[in-house]
Scaffold this motif. Structure first.
Motif, PDB file in Angstrom:
ATOM      1  N   ASP A 208       0.825  -1.204   0.000  1.00 62.39           N
ATOM      2  CA  ASP A 208       0.000   0.000   0.000  1.00 62.39           C
ATOM      3  C   ASP A 208       0.857   1.251   0.000  1.00 62.39           C
ATOM      4  OD1 ASP A 208      -2.570  -1.427   2.149  1.00 62.39           O
ATOM      5  OD2 ASP A 208      -2.147  -1.628   0.026  1.00 62.39           O
ATOM      6  N   SER A 209       2.031   1.199   0.660  1.00 58.91           N
ATOM      7  CA  SER A 209       2.892   2.382   0.645  1.00 58.91           C
ATOM      8  C   SER A 209       3.384   2.681  -0.750  1.00 58.91           C
ATOM      9  CB  SER A 209       4.080   2.147   1.583  1.00 58.91           C
ATOM     10  OG  SER A 209       4.839   1.027   1.154  1.00 58.91           O
ATOM     11  N   ALA A 210       3.620   1.630  -1.565  1.00 61.18           N
ATOM     12  CA  ALA A 210       4.025   1.866  -2.946  1.00 61.18           C
ATOM     13  C   ALA A 210       2.911   2.518  -3.741  1.00 61.18           C
ATOM     14  CB  ALA A 210       4.430   0.535  -3.595  1.00 61.18           C
ATOM     15  N   ILE A 211       1.687   2.160  -3.421  1.00 58.48           N
ATOM     16  CA  ILE A 211       0.566   2.800  -4.098  1.00 58.48           C
ATOM     17  C   ILE A 211       0.481   4.267  -3.709  1.00 58.48           C
ATOM     18  CG2 ILE A 211      -1.962   2.864  -4.185  1.00 58.48           C
ATOM     19  CD1 ILE A 211      -0.815   0.720  -5.884  1.00 58.48           C
ATOM     20  N   ALA A 212       0.712   4.535  -2.403  1.00 60.36           N
ATOM     21  CA  ALA A 212       0.634   5.929  -1.959  1.00 60.36           C
ATOM     22  C   ALA A 212       1.744   6.768  -2.590  1.00 60.36           C
ATOM     23  CB  ALA A 212       0.717   5.980  -0.436  1.00 60.36           C
ATOM     24  N   ALA A 213       2.969   6.166  -2.655  1.00 56.74           N
ATOM     25  CA  ALA A 213       4.067   6.922  -3.243  1.00 56.74           C
ATOM     26  C   ALA A 213       3.907   7.046  -4.750  1.00 56.74           C
ATOM     27  CB  ALA A 213       5.389   6.229  -2.901  1.00 56.74           C
ATOM     28  N   ALA A 214       3.546   5.934  -5.424  1.00 51.17           N
ATOM     29  CA  ALA A 214       3.298   5.910  -6.867  1.00 51.17           C
ATOM     30  C   ALA A 214       4.417   6.601  -7.635  1.00 51.17           C
ATOM     31  CB  ALA A 214       1.957   6.555  -7.200  1.00 51.17           C
ATOM     32  N   PRO A 215       5.606   6.005  -7.723  1.00 52.34           N
ATOM     33  CA  PRO A 215       6.699   6.651  -8.458  1.00 52.34           C
ATOM     34  C   PRO A 215       6.323   6.896  -9.905  1.00 52.34           C
ATOM     35  CG  PRO A 215       7.167   4.323  -8.030  1.00 52.34           C
ATOM     36  CD  PRO A 215       5.949   4.671  -7.234  1.00 52.34           C
ATOM     37  N   ARG A 216       6.740   8.064 -10.409  1.00 53.31           N
ATOM     38  CA  ARG A 216       6.338   8.434 -11.757  1.00 53.31           C
ATOM     39  C   ARG A 216       7.046   7.634 -12.839  1.00 53.31           C
ATOM     40  NH1 ARG A 216       5.999  15.083 -11.555  1.00 53.31           N
ATOM     41  NH2 ARG A 216       4.408  15.216  -9.887  1.00 53.31           N
ATOM     42  N   ASP A 217       8.203   7.074 -12.501  1.00 54.64           N
ATOM     43  CA  ASP A 217       8.953   6.343 -13.515  1.00 54.64           C
ATOM     44  C   ASP A 217       8.574   4.870 -13.579  1.00 54.64           C
ATOM     45  OD1 ASP A 217      11.982   5.588 -11.623  1.00 54.64           O
ATOM     46  OD2 ASP A 217       9.897   5.824 -10.996  1.00 54.64           O
ATOM     47  N   LYS A 218       7.506   4.461 -12.857  1.00 53.36           N
ATOM     48  CA  LYS A 218       7.055   3.081 -12.890  1.00 53.36           C
ATOM     49  C   LYS A 218       5.535   3.025 -12.986  1.00 53.36           C
ATOM     50  CE  LYS A 218      10.895   1.073 -10.280  1.00 53.36           C
ATOM     51  NZ  LYS A 218      11.281   0.246  -9.106  1.00 53.36           N
ATOM     52  N   VAL A 219       5.065   1.823 -13.315  1.00 54.04           N
ATOM     53  CA  VAL A 219       3.621   1.554 -13.329  1.00 54.04           C
ATOM     54  C   VAL A 219       3.304   0.728 -12.089  1.00 54.04           C
ATOM     55  CG1 VAL A 219       1.687   0.643 -14.639  1.00 54.04           C
ATOM     56  CG2 VAL A 219       3.711   1.453 -15.834  1.00 54.04           C
ATOM     57  N   THR A 220       2.385   1.241 -11.268  1.00 51.60           N
ATOM     58  CA  THR A 220       1.999   0.550 -10.035  1.00 51.60           C
ATOM     59  C   THR A 220       0.501   0.243 -10.098  1.00 51.60           C
ATOM     60  OG1 THR A 220       3.691   1.761  -8.807  1.00 51.60           O
ATOM     61  CG2 THR A 220       1.985   0.638  -7.532  1.00 51.60           C
ATOM     62  N   VAL A 221       0.166  -1.043  -9.997  1.00 47.62           N
ATOM     63  CA  VAL A 221      -1.234  -1.479 -10.080  1.00 47.62           C
ATOM     64  C   VAL A 221      -1.547  -2.321  -8.849  1.00 47.62           C
ATOM     65  CG1 VAL A 221      -2.935  -2.796 -11.372  1.00 47.62           C
ATOM     66  CG2 VAL A 221      -1.210  -1.477 -12.597  1.00 47.62           C
ATOM     67  N   LYS A 222      -2.596  -1.916  -8.140  1.00 43.62           N
ATOM     68  CA  LYS A 222      -3.072  -2.692  -6.997  1.00 43.62           C
ATOM     69  C   LYS A 222      -4.454  -3.238  -7.323  1.00 43.62           C
ATOM     70  CE  LYS A 222      -4.392  -2.480  -2.125  1.00 43.62           C
ATOM     71  NZ  LYS A 222      -4.552  -1.629  -0.940  1.00 43.62           N
ATOM     72  N   ILE A 223      -4.652  -4.548  -7.086  1.00 43.64           N
ATOM     73  CA  ILE A 223      -5.928  -5.220  -7.329  1.00 43.64           C
ATOM     74  C   ILE A 223      -6.473  -5.679  -5.986  1.00 43.64           C
ATOM     75  CG2 ILE A 223      -7.077  -7.118  -8.505  1.00 43.64           C
ATOM     76  CD1 ILE A 223      -4.894  -7.094 -10.560  1.00 43.64           C
ATOM     77  N   ASN A 224      -7.712  -5.274  -5.687  1.00 44.11           N
ATOM     78  CA  ASN A 224      -8.353  -5.621  -4.415  1.00 44.11           C
ATOM     79  C   ASN A 224      -9.655  -6.356  -4.723  1.00 44.11           C
ATOM     80  OD1 ASN A 224      -9.125  -5.807  -1.776  1.00 44.11           O
ATOM     81  ND2 ASN A 224      -9.888  -3.712  -1.649  1.00 44.11           N
ATOM     82  N   ALA A 225      -9.758  -7.602  -4.257  1.00 42.61           N
ATOM     83  CA  ALA A 225     -10.989  -8.381  -4.441  1.00 42.61           C
ATOM     84  C   ALA A 225     -11.976  -7.989  -3.354  1.00 42.61           C
ATOM     85  CB  ALA A 225     -10.679  -9.877  -4.406  1.00 42.61           C
ATOM     86  N   ALA A 226     -12.641  -6.861  -3.543  1.00 44.15           N
ATOM     87  CA  ALA A 226     -13.491  -6.301  -2.492  1.00 44.15           C
ATOM     88  C   ALA A 226     -14.852  -6.978  -2.417  1.00 44.15           C
ATOM     89  CB  ALA A 226     -13.667  -4.799  -2.725  1.00 44.15           C
ATOM     90  N   ASP A 227     -15.426  -7.361  -3.573  1.00 45.71           N
ATOM     91  CA  ASP A 227     -16.802  -7.856  -3.600  1.00 45.71           C
ATOM     92  C   ASP A 227     -16.891  -9.336  -3.936  1.00 45.71           C
ATOM     93  OD1 ASP A 227     -17.682  -4.755  -5.190  1.00 45.71           O
ATOM     94  OD2 ASP A 227     -17.729  -5.271  -3.066  1.00 45.71           O
TER      95      ASP A 227
END
Length: 292
Positions: free
Chosen positions: A198-217
């Motif tokens: 989650d910290s990587a999602i919050a930081a979200a570096p501009r030189d990379k692609v960050t994708v988080k998948i959450n099975a919420a439902d």
């Protein structure tokens, strides 16, 4: 004298007529004048001036599945749940109301099916990575770098050893007092590189692609690849679980049940209108996910 039978003899007797059952009329077989689902989708696609390739590109439904549905062959969809999702997606792409087609599919295939686990249905959808070939160029570069490093270490290491030996053999200072030894400063241990969370999602570096998948439902089968086509994850994501993927260029996704998934791309939640049971193939690159 008369030869042969009389006309009265040729008539059936009353007993025979009483035992002969009356002819049974066959009930007319009802006929459905509606065109088939595949015919409606093909005609709408042709009226819209679209090819099968264009429909496949816009809907992310594979070309063989589009062709099979237009031929009223739903066996390649992986089950009734996914067949309904494909029909809805294709109908919207060619400008047709999907509800009548879904109702016709329910009439022809016994109503709405019970939910089916996603993992067994999508064994055919899993993307198998090709065997990796040895990268001889990288091996040669690594060997050259190792040789250069060894030569440099030998040259500089030898001079340091000579100076240390000369200092050890030299005369001691006249005062005779030994020089105070300097205590080496304690080096701060370097923090280990964190895994994408989650910290990587919050930081979200501009030189990379960050994708988080959450099975919420609900749970869903997912597949994720990096820009080289290597599979980063291929399996079932249970309800409440999440996975995070990073790559330098892009991340390709296949979602078995897109309606159960929440997506966060480059630190931003992606709003979607995915239906339960809908199959989605997505690609995200660096930057704003709405743009990429």
């Amino acid at each position: 004298m008369s030869i042969g039978n009389s006309p009265e003899d040729d008539r059936p007797s009353d007993d025979v007529r009483a035992t002969t059952p009356p002819a049974v009329e066959q009930a007319p077989v009802p006929s459905d004048d509606r065109p088939s689902i595949g015919t409606v989708l093909r005609q709408a696609r042709e009226d819209a001036g679209m090819t099968v390739d264009e429909v496949s590109t816009s809907t992310r439904v594979r070309i063989p599945i589009v062709q099979a549905i237009e031929d009223d062959d739903f066996s390649r969809c992986g089950g009734d749940v996914y067949a309904r999702g494909h029909i809805r997606t294709l109908a919207r792409a060619v400008g047709v109301d999907p509800e009548p087609l879904l109702a016709q599919y329910a009439d022809e295939h016994g109503g709405r099916p019970a939910p089916t686990p996603a993992a067994p249905l999508f064994e055919a959808e899993r993307i198998r990575s090709e065997p990796r070939r040895p990268n001889w160029t990288a091996a040669m570069v690594a060997a050259i770098v190792a040789v250069i490093g060894f030569v440099g270490f030998t040259a500089f290491g030898g001079s340091d050893d000579g100076s240390k030996q000369q200092a050890a053999e030299g005369a001691t200072p006249a005062s005779g007092k030994p020089k105070p030894t300097q205590t080496p400063k304690a080096t701060k241990p370097t923090d280990p590189k964190p895994d994408p969370t989650d910290s990587a999602i919050a930081a979200a570096p501009r030189d990379k692609v960050t994708v988080k998948i959450n099975a919420a439902d609900g749970r869903s089968w997912i597949s994720a690849k990096d820009h080289n086509g290597r599979i980063m994850f291929d399996g079932l994501l249970e309800e409440g679980e999440s996975k995070t993927f990073q790559d330098n260029q892009k991340v390709d996704l296949v979602l078995g049940d897109a309606g159960a998934i929440q997506l966060y791309v480059n630190g931003k939640q992606v709003d979607n209108e995915f239906e339960p049971g809908q199959v989605e193939r997505l690609t995200y690159t660096k930057g704003d996910p709405e743009v990429g």
